[in-house]
Design an enzyme around this catalytic site. Sequence first.
Site, PDB file in Angstrom:
ATOM      1  N   ARG B   7      51.509  45.999  32.970  1.00 48.29           N
ATOM      2  CA  ARG B   7      50.440  45.573  32.041  1.00 48.29           C
ATOM      3  C   ARG B   7      49.688  46.784  31.505  1.00 48.29           C
ATOM      4  O   ARG B   7      49.131  46.769  30.410  1.00 48.29           O
ATOM      5  CB  ARG B   7      49.482  44.583  32.706  1.00 48.29           C
ATOM      6  CG  ARG B   7      48.760  45.131  33.913  1.00 48.29           C
ATOM      7  CD  ARG B   7      47.684  44.176  34.425  1.00 48.29           C
ATOM      8  NE  ARG B   7      47.257  44.547  35.769  1.00 48.29           N
ATOM      9  CZ  ARG B   7      46.083  44.218  36.281  1.00 48.29           C
ATOM     10  NH1 ARG B   7      45.220  43.509  35.588  1.00 48.29           N
ATOM     11  NH2 ARG B   7      45.772  44.581  37.505  1.00 48.29           N
ATOM     12  N   SER B  34      41.885  41.697  32.033  1.00 52.59           N
ATOM     13  CA  SER B  34      42.991  41.727  32.996  1.00 52.59           C
ATOM     14  C   SER B  34      44.335  42.023  32.345  1.00 52.59           C
ATOM     15  O   SER B  34      45.227  42.571  32.973  1.00 52.59           O
ATOM     16  CB  SER B  34      43.098  40.378  33.717  1.00 52.59           C
ATOM     17  OG  SER B  34      41.857  39.998  34.233  1.00 52.59           O
ATOM     18  N   GLU B  55      44.611  28.259  24.974  1.00 53.31           N
ATOM     19  CA  GLU B  55      45.953  28.842  24.811  1.00 53.31           C
ATOM     20  C   GLU B  55      46.761  28.189  23.692  1.00 53.31           C
ATOM     21  O   GLU B  55      47.570  28.850  23.037  1.00 53.31           O
ATOM     22  CB  GLU B  55      46.741  28.753  26.128  1.00 53.31           C
ATOM     23  CG  GLU B  55      46.200  29.631  27.245  1.00 53.31           C
ATOM     24  CD  GLU B  55      44.961  29.071  27.916  1.00 53.31           C
ATOM     25  OE1 GLU B  55      44.664  27.860  27.723  1.00 53.31           O
ATOM     26  OE2 GLU B  55      44.265  29.822  28.627  1.00 53.31           O
ATOM     27  N   HIS B 105      50.689  39.168  34.835  1.00 48.75           N
ATOM     28  CA  HIS B 105      50.534  38.448  36.107  1.00 48.75           C
ATOM     29  C   HIS B 105      51.702  37.482  36.341  1.00 48.75           C
ATOM     30  O   HIS B 105      51.534  36.371  36.836  1.00 48.75           O
ATOM     31  CB  HIS B 105      49.208  37.689  36.153  1.00 48.75           C
ATOM     32  CG  HIS B 105      47.998  38.602  36.121  1.00 48.75           C
ATOM     33  ND1 HIS B 105      47.784  39.512  35.114  1.00 48.75           N
ATOM     34  CD2 HIS B 105      46.962  38.741  36.980  1.00 48.75           C
ATOM     35  CE1 HIS B 105      46.667  40.175  35.343  1.00 48.75           C
ATOM     36  NE2 HIS B 105      46.147  39.727  36.479  1.00 48.75           N
ATOM     37  N   ASP B 113      44.662  34.467  43.803  1.00 47.96           N
ATOM     38  CA  ASP B 113      44.187  33.320  43.020  1.00 47.96           C
ATOM     39  C   ASP B 113      44.918  32.044  43.441  1.00 47.96           C
ATOM     40  O   ASP B 113      44.526  30.945  43.065  1.00 47.96           O
ATOM     41  CB  ASP B 113      44.394  33.566  41.516  1.00 47.96           C
ATOM     42  CG  ASP B 113      43.347  34.509  40.951  1.00 47.96           C
ATOM     43  OD1 ASP B 113      42.245  34.567  41.516  1.00 47.96           O
ATOM     44  OD2 ASP B 113      43.644  35.199  39.957  1.00 47.96           O
TER      45      ASP B 113
END
Lengths: 278, 319
Positions: B7, B34, B55, B105, B113
């Site tokens: 990332r 993130s 989204e 992720h 999480d």
Amino acid sequence: MTLLSVETEQHLITTARRIRKNVLTAIHAVGTGHAGSSLSLIEILVMLYFRHLKIDPKCPNWEDRDWFILSKGHGSPALYATLAAAGYFSEERLQSLRQFGSGLHGHPVAGQLPGIDVSTGSLGQGLSIAVGLALGFMRQGRTNRVVCILGDGELQEGQNWEAANTASTFGVANLCCIVDRNGLQNDGDTETIMPLGDLCARFRAFGWQAMEIDGHNFQAIDKALWYARQSSVPCILVAKTVKGRGVSFMEGVVKWHHHPIDNNHLVLALSELDGALM
Amino acid sequence: MLERATRDAYGEALLELGSCDPRVVVLDADLSRSTYTDRFGKRFPERFFNVGIAEQNLIGVAAGLSMTGLIPFATTYAIFIGRAFDQIRQSVCFAGTNVKIVATHAGLAASHDGGSHQGVLDIALMRSLPGMTVISPVDYHAARHAVFAAVEHSGPVYIRLQKEPVPILTSPNETFQIGPARRLSEGRDVAIFATGSMVHPAIIAAESLLNQGIESSLVEICTLKPIDITTIREVCSSCGCFVTAEEHSRYGGLYDAILHALAGEVRCPGTPVALNDCFGDTGSWQELRIHFGLSNIDIERAALRALALRDFPLSSSHL
């Protein structure tokens, strides 16, 4: 703003009648299609394609054109018939509606028919695309405007409200939406199934300019579209319409959302529309 | 071994692209801190759109932007790709728009999480879409190259990235191309196909197998769609059995892609190292990888199982 002359209005009325007949004939030919959902849209589409959209039917992909999205893609017969009347392709081609290899899909597919800017079908997605288009044009300093027609039942899809938020947050004043507020969806009355309530108030709460108009009155649609162009924020016109407009036995009858048109129906419907000539 | 998160490469590649390509715009859905798109947003605020936690709209707006000639990068976590699946189907792939979707992720990396946040089905979803290119880069450099390659590629692209640092296995100047698989070793006993974060454990497994006299053909699959059918068939024909390694469900991911590449053409038994039809869990990334059987030891064992299924005996003389 230029006033809509009596002559022009008469011409638009004649064009609308012709488009209605072409819609019914095409749906009759293939035995499937959304007649009611198409007939409620005709005056709006005619006003857009014959007076307001900056387009060139001979050059469908003209870079500076206005973009049009039929988010309620099932109203495609009305769009196809309007595009044909405007000169994008021949009226004969309408008879291939929904047939294999025709390009006239049950829901619009861009790239397969001149004049279709955006593919739609799965409800609730057109407004997001419209916002993206308007944002892209705005950020590049381009003058293209974006017009998006939404079904009222379609506004039950939550994505519309995500998009409504985004439109006002990013200030896309080059976007105008029109709701085909015919009050009926596949299973019945919108206000019984999942009430939409006061759509103007709802959109105003999201930061839009909103006004309710008579969606079959050319003068009213014309004035509202001029008004929308002056708006400094995204604008929505909630057009009160009648599902199946123009054909007595279809008007306000939910079954005509999607129903085959048989020979008797067609003869009756066409004679009614012809009768309206006099 | 130097490690960096893929990332991180995304965030930096976008900054470079921002300077050299005015068509590139970036969208995020409230995860920019993130996904590292915040770096682009700070440098190019006029070309960065945070649409909030939405989204479906993220994808639709990206599709609209692409129709004006821009090249949008729509960004979120791999888990939330499913939330916008129909939008990716209708407004991106069916419409044939030039939208790039980048998900960070991926796999079990949203570890603490919990299972609700672990994207172990995204390859399956994205592979199923006609016209979608699916890329799963192995390391920092490959991820950076993938972002640039996505801009050059006309049409929808999905790039799957990691949250956690992973070992750097390629060099910055290595050529990168969408499509071809990368052969890391050429043994004739067992084929090992690995993607993304599972390539490094596969390398360790291959070394251990070699110590036992088993030669493997290790193949890194970076492009999962369109997949390099030629290399896969060649390697499987010569090895006679295979193993796959992916941080994803065994359904619809790399294992499935290899089976489809072989189907009707090459007879070759294989064993998957993947999540076995289950959701993730809570814990550290390393703990979860061990718990779900995604370690180098698991790859090694799977290779031995695959060998036992093979039609012909081992080629290596020292066995």
